[in-house]
Write an enzyme that holds these catalytic residues in place. Structure first.
Site, PDB file in Angstrom:
ATOM      1  N   HIS A 148     -10.386  -2.520 -12.384  1.00  0.00           N
ATOM      2  CA  HIS A 148      -9.871  -3.046 -11.099  1.00  0.00           C
ATOM      3  C   HIS A 148     -10.058  -4.422 -10.624  1.00  0.00           C
ATOM      4  O   HIS A 148     -11.262  -4.457 -10.290  1.00  0.00           O
ATOM      5  CB  HIS A 148      -9.604  -1.697 -10.736  1.00  0.00           C
ATOM      6  CG  HIS A 148      -9.487  -1.996  -9.102  1.00  0.00           C
ATOM      7  ND1 HIS A 148      -9.578  -2.343  -8.052  1.00  0.00           N
ATOM      8  CD2 HIS A 148      -7.750  -1.517  -8.311  1.00  0.00           C
ATOM      9  CE1 HIS A 148      -8.746  -2.314  -6.377  1.00  0.00           C
ATOM     10  NE2 HIS A 148      -7.250  -1.930  -7.058  1.00  0.00           N
ATOM     11  N   ASP A 196       2.077  -9.868  -1.206  1.00  0.00           N
ATOM     12  CA  ASP A 196       0.862  -8.998  -2.881  1.00  0.00           C
ATOM     13  C   ASP A 196       1.351  -7.394  -2.041  1.00  0.00           C
ATOM     14  O   ASP A 196       1.040  -7.052  -1.200  1.00  0.00           O
ATOM     15  CB  ASP A 196      -0.531  -9.321  -2.446  1.00  0.00           C
ATOM     16  CG  ASP A 196      -1.959  -8.141  -2.863  1.00  0.00           C
ATOM     17  OD1 ASP A 196      -1.491  -8.371  -3.783  1.00  0.00           O
ATOM     18  OD2 ASP A 196      -2.766  -8.245  -2.288  1.00  0.00           O
ATOM     19  N   MET A 197       1.477  -6.988  -3.358  1.00  0.00           N
ATOM     20  CA  MET A 197       2.471  -5.499  -3.354  1.00  0.00           C
ATOM     21  C   MET A 197       1.924  -4.945  -4.125  1.00  0.00           C
ATOM     22  O   MET A 197       2.563  -5.449  -5.751  1.00  0.00           O
ATOM     23  CB  MET A 197       3.644  -5.845  -2.670  1.00  0.00           C
ATOM     24  CG  MET A 197       4.724  -6.459  -3.890  1.00  0.00           C
ATOM     25  SD  MET A 197       6.375  -6.126  -3.302  1.00  0.00           S
ATOM     26  CE  MET A 197       7.030  -6.744  -4.385  1.00  0.00           C
ATOM     27  N   ALA A 198       2.016  -3.599  -4.183  1.00  0.00           N
ATOM     28  CA  ALA A 198       1.657  -2.539  -5.510  1.00  0.00           C
ATOM     29  C   ALA A 198       3.740  -2.343  -5.692  1.00  0.00           C
ATOM     30  O   ALA A 198       4.331  -2.507  -4.439  1.00  0.00           O
ATOM     31  CB  ALA A 198       0.962  -0.674  -4.826  1.00  0.00           C
ATOM     32  N   LYS A 208      16.184   0.162  -8.911  1.00  0.00           N
ATOM     33  CA  LYS A 208      16.051  -1.459  -8.830  1.00  0.00           C
ATOM     34  C   LYS A 208      14.377  -1.387  -9.156  1.00  0.00           C
ATOM     35  O   LYS A 208      13.588  -2.794  -9.995  1.00  0.00           O
ATOM     36  CB  LYS A 208      16.293  -2.023  -7.479  1.00  0.00           C
ATOM     37  CG  LYS A 208      17.549  -2.566  -7.593  1.00  0.00           C
ATOM     38  CD  LYS A 208      18.133  -3.138  -6.446  1.00  0.00           C
ATOM     39  CE  LYS A 208      20.222  -3.153  -6.694  1.00  0.00           C
ATOM     40  NZ  LYS A 208      20.440  -4.022  -5.754  1.00  0.00           N
TER      41      LYS A 208
END
Length: 355
Positions: free
Chosen positions: A121, A179-181, A231
């Site tokens: 990570h 910045d995203m999951a 999507k």
């Protein structure tokens, strides 16, 4: 009345984190780098990727899931591309190596692409993309993670949270940054909700039987959902492929997460792309145009609303928390327990006086 989390001196937190990592045999330079990246996530308001992760890192270092002193090697170099084997080292250490290399390639050739295998990570992706953006580079980063997400319509954990981070340098006060999951909610946010005894939003997860749940414990036992239905699921699947298929990195479904087994060597894969804006019209032109877009986005709100450009909230948080960082009580409790277990003093965890 809003109750604010206590704030702690940022420099003291960096020192605290570094000492904890050094106690787990991480070299001082690597420990300081990793701790600084974690604290920066807390400064930006991304607590799910901040010091909340420190107990996990130290446990994995002690159990062997993370290699404290890796021998990272470049296993392939071809044109504008390279592959780094991170030897199961801390992801932050791998990313520091990768961002330096991909920037060098991009400055020479206009673009650079580096893939990583055998990593772990790397924390909040924006920490790395914004380092590249500060050098005039458009940056895109993605990664595999442990298994936690089921594809649209599924129940089984096949995917990771597959983060996607993009940053474009700007002539304005901060880079244009997303910045995203690709899960509806970040895994770390679910862990934080469990630690704090709070529910997660509807639509984030299903339990082990595939039924919708807002209980974070049931969500962790079940699976997170991708954002955006079919999507978003398609985006997550493609990012999984890009993060692992170019190297010998493992897919999420082939991985045992270090959250479940601290000794697990996850063989995480990353992909880092950098584009030199100077290779096109010019760096000045590109950054001015990005700043113009940011202002258009901010100015699109109605008379009673506020619209932020991507990255604005995190930049504002970082500025507001420049010298002191808010930490949730549950995170502080875990940090105190960690320091005690390592035989380190917890006297640096003293909150600043409330004004």
């Amino acid at each position: 009345m809003v109750i604010m989390d206590p704030r702690y001196p940022a420099d003291a937190l960096v020192t605290l984190g570094a000492r904890a990592l050094e106690a787990a045999d991480v070299p001082p330079e690597d420990a300081e780098l990793t701790s600084r990246a974690l604290v920066e996530a807390d400064r930006r308001g991304i607590a799910s990727h901040g010091l909340l992760r420190l107990p996990l890192y130290t446990s994995a270092l002690q159990a062997g899931g993370i290699n404290a002193r890796p021998a990272m090697t470049w296993v392939r170099e071809h044109g504008a591309t390279a592959v780094l084997d991170a030897d199961s080292g801390l992801g932050q250490v791998a990313m520091a190596t990768v961002t330096e290399r991909v920037a060098s390639i991009a400055k020479e050739l206009g673009t650079g692409v580096v893939a990583v295998q055998n990593s772990t990570h790397y924390g909040a992706g924006a920490y790395w993309t914004e380092r590249l953006a500060a050098d005039g580079l458009v940056a895109v980063i993605t990664s595999t993670t442990g298994p936690s997400v089921t594809p649209f319509g599924g129940v089984e954990k096949i995917l990771g949270t597959n983060p996607l981070t993009i940053a474009a340098p700007s002539a304005g006060p901060g880079a244009l940054t997303a910045d995203m999951a690709t899960s509806a909610g970040a895994y770390g946010k679910v862990v934080a909700a469990r630690n704090q005894g709070e529910p997660v939003p509807e639509g984030w997860a299903v339990d082990a039987a595939g039924q919708p749940t807002t209980d974070p414990a049931e969500a962790l036992a079940g699976a997170l959902l991708p954002f955006g239905g079919a999507k978003g699921s398609a985006v997550a699947v493609l990012l999984e492929a890009l993060s692992a298929s170019l190297t010998t990195a493992s897919y999420a479904y082939e991985t045992e997460d270090i959250w479940a087994n601290h000794a697990s060597r996850m063989n995480t894969g990353h992909l880092v792309l950098a584009i030199d804006t100077a290779a096109f019209t010019s760096r000045e032109h590109s950054e001015r145009r990005v700043a113009e877009l940011q202002e258009k986005v901010r100015g699109s709100a109605g008379p009673d609303g506020t619209t932020f450009a991507p990255g604005d909230i995190e930049h504002a948080n970082a500025e507001r928390h420049r010298s002191s960082v808010p930490l949730a009580d549950s995170t502080v409790t875990q940090l105190v327990e960690l320091l005690n277990s390592l035989g380190l003093p917890a006297d640096q965890l003293v909150p600043e006086p409330v004004e």
